[in-house]
Design an enzyme around this catalytic site. Structure first.
Site, short mmCIF file in Angstrom:
data_model
loop_
_atom_site.label_atom_id
_atom_site.label_comp_id
_atom_site.label_asym_id
_atom_site.label_seq_id
_atom_site.Cartn_x
_atom_site.Cartn_y
_atom_site.Cartn_z
N ARG A 45 -7.83 -11.74 -49.56
CA ARG A 45 -7.26 -13.16 -49.11
C ARG A 45 -8.80 -13.80 -48.42
O ARG A 45 -9.03 -14.93 -48.62
CB ARG A 45 -6.44 -12.98 -47.98
CG ARG A 45 -5.12 -12.46 -48.30
CD ARG A 45 -4.03 -12.72 -47.34
NE ARG A 45 -3.89 -11.95 -46.16
CZ ARG A 45 -3.71 -10.40 -46.09
NH1 ARG A 45 -2.82 -10.09 -47.15
NH2 ARG A 45 -3.50 -9.88 -45.07
N LYS A 135 -0.85 -28.20 -38.09
CA LYS A 135 0.24 -28.58 -39.06
C LYS A 135 1.58 -27.89 -38.56
O LYS A 135 1.41 -26.84 -38.17
CB LYS A 135 0.05 -28.07 -40.57
CG LYS A 135 0.92 -28.62 -41.45
CD LYS A 135 0.68 -27.81 -42.95
CE LYS A 135 1.68 -26.83 -43.20
NZ LYS A 135 1.47 -26.27 -44.45
N GLU A 176 4.96 -32.85 -40.76
CA GLU A 176 5.19 -32.72 -42.22
C GLU A 176 6.90 -32.53 -42.23
O GLU A 176 7.10 -31.53 -42.26
CB GLU A 176 4.41 -31.49 -42.87
CG GLU A 176 4.69 -31.44 -44.30
CD GLU A 176 3.81 -30.25 -44.77
OE1 GLU A 176 3.09 -29.55 -43.98
OE2 GLU A 176 4.15 -29.79 -45.97
N LYS A 221 2.44 -36.08 -43.25
CA LYS A 221 2.04 -35.40 -44.34
C LYS A 221 3.35 -35.47 -44.82
O LYS A 221 4.34 -34.47 -44.71
CB LYS A 221 1.71 -33.94 -43.93
CG LYS A 221 1.59 -33.30 -45.32
CD LYS A 221 0.64 -31.92 -45.09
CE LYS A 221 0.61 -30.95 -46.40
NZ LYS A 221 -0.29 -30.07 -46.23
P1 13P Z 1 1.67 -27.85 -51.59
O1 13P Z 1 0.67 -29.21 -51.78
O2 13P Z 1 1.61 -26.80 -52.36
O3 13P Z 1 2.84 -28.49 -51.39
O4 13P Z 1 1.41 -27.59 -49.96
C1 13P Z 1 0.82 -28.33 -49.06
C2 13P Z 1 1.45 -27.61 -47.74
O5 13P Z 1 0.80 -27.57 -46.68
C3 13P Z 1 2.91 -27.59 -47.62
O6 13P Z 1 3.14 -27.27 -46.23
#
Ligand code: 13P
Length: 342
Positions: A45, A135, A176, A221
């Site tokens: 990772r 996030k 998000e 987001k």
């Molecule tokens: P994806 O662009 O692969 O959807 O991932 C973005 C992300 O941070 C999802 O939480």
């Protein structure tokens, strides 16, 4: 560079750059590594993320990187903290702080994102470790009777409490609310995605207002407004751009400095084309850019394949994809540019 949250937020959506979402949880990165038959060890990772963070494209096209807890604490093979690779490239380090989407009691098939307990203390530690944004992802799925108002409300409320705690800690919250395009029974059309996205985003901004969150220090987001992966009716690039922007105009106050989309399972090239069309077709109060995970990493992961000998190839694939998305962030991407730069 100041540490004010509105300044940090503006740096995250600066013209011609976007965010690399590299915050896959242990379970998710294992899934990605399974795809290239690579064991998900701590070193693998680290090697994978080090490859990305040392790529040239970071300096020119990446404004911020979202990390998973482990990565924020990890060192590169030569002992340099991975966070330092990110700041050396001129990008802002960020951290995923939610504890994942858990089954919502009494609502089969729906989830609520958890992680508020102890968040104040974790944010203080993350700030000490160098994170300047965070996030939190809420998951909203469309299907038989879904989403419920309970799901929309509970997730929006949690997002608002998270955002307020972030700002108190000097950290910019990325909020998000992801309306999912994939899932076994997801067959909805683009107009259903539009309606649910408007509902989720309106509810979220109501909750942010009630929680006293400063929108000038907040980044949204969202998903793009697209049909489900299993929907029989496709949508053109222009239709996706038009409906996504119409949704945002109906829900997002102009005080928000920027909107950084998730890719959500779109083909990498579609995610680029959609973003570029929105920026080319509309004059908007916010910056529109990327915060992609899969759509920035899929080609790089394949080219690397877990082999040290392929690091340069993996970086070249990443550089290309992020350069194309940076062009899209100013509405200047085209299929011809994609071919010329390949
Ligand atoms: P994806 O662009 O692969 O959807 O991932 C973005 C992300 O941070 C999802 O939480």
């Amino acid at each position: 560079m100041t540490d004010r949250i509105d300044d940090i937020a503006n740096r995250m959506v600066v013209e011609g750059k976007g965010i690399l979402a590299a915050d896959e949880s242990s379970a998710t990165i294992k899934k990605r590594f399974d795809g290239i038959s690579l064991e998900s060890t701590e070193d693998n990772r680290r090697d994978y993320r080090e490859m990305l963070f040392r790529a040239d494209g970071m300096k020119d096209y990446v404004s911020g990187v979202i990390l998973f807890d482990e990565t924020l604490r990890q060192k590169a093979a030569d002992g340099t903290p991975l966070v330092q690779l990110i700041t050396d490239a001129g990008a802002v380090p960020g951290i995923k702080v939610d504890a994942g989407a858990k089954p919502l009691a009494g609502h089969p098939g729906e989830t609520v994102t958890e992680g508020l307990d102890g968040l104040r203390e974790r944010l203080a530690e993350y700030h000490d470790l160098g994170a300047r944004f965070a996030k939190w992802r809420a998951v909203i799925s469309i299907g038989d009777g879904r989403p419920s108002w309970t799901c929309i409300k509970a997730n929006s409320h949690a997002l608002a409490r998270y955002a307020a705690l972030c700002q108190q800690a000097g950290i910019v919250p990325i909020v998000e609310p992801e309306v999912m395009m994939d899932g076994a029974d997801a067959v909805h059309d683009i107009d259903t995605c539009f309606d649910i996205s408007v509902w989720a985003q309106n509810t979220l901004f109501d909750e942010l207002f009630e929680a006293g969150v400063n929108l000038e220090g907040t980044i949204l987001k969202p998903n793009m407004v697209v049909p489900a992966q299993n929907c029989k009716k496709a949508a053109s690039v222009e239709e996706v751009a038009e409906k996504t922007v119409r949704c945002l105009k109906a829900t997002v106050p102009a005080a928000v400095p920027g909107i950084a989309f998730l890719s959500g399972g779109q083909a990498s090239i579609d995610a680029t084309a959609h973003l570029s069309a929105m920026n080319a077709m509309f004059d908007l109060p916010w910056k529109l850019t990327y915060s992609y995970g899969r759509a920035l990493q899929a080609d790089a992961l394949d080219a690397w394949g877990g082999k040290q000998a392929n690091v340069a190839a993996g970086q070249a694939a990443f550089n290309h994809r992020v350069q194309m998305n940076a062009a899209a962030a100013t509405g200047k991407w085209s299929a011809e540019l994609e071919k010329q730069a390949a």
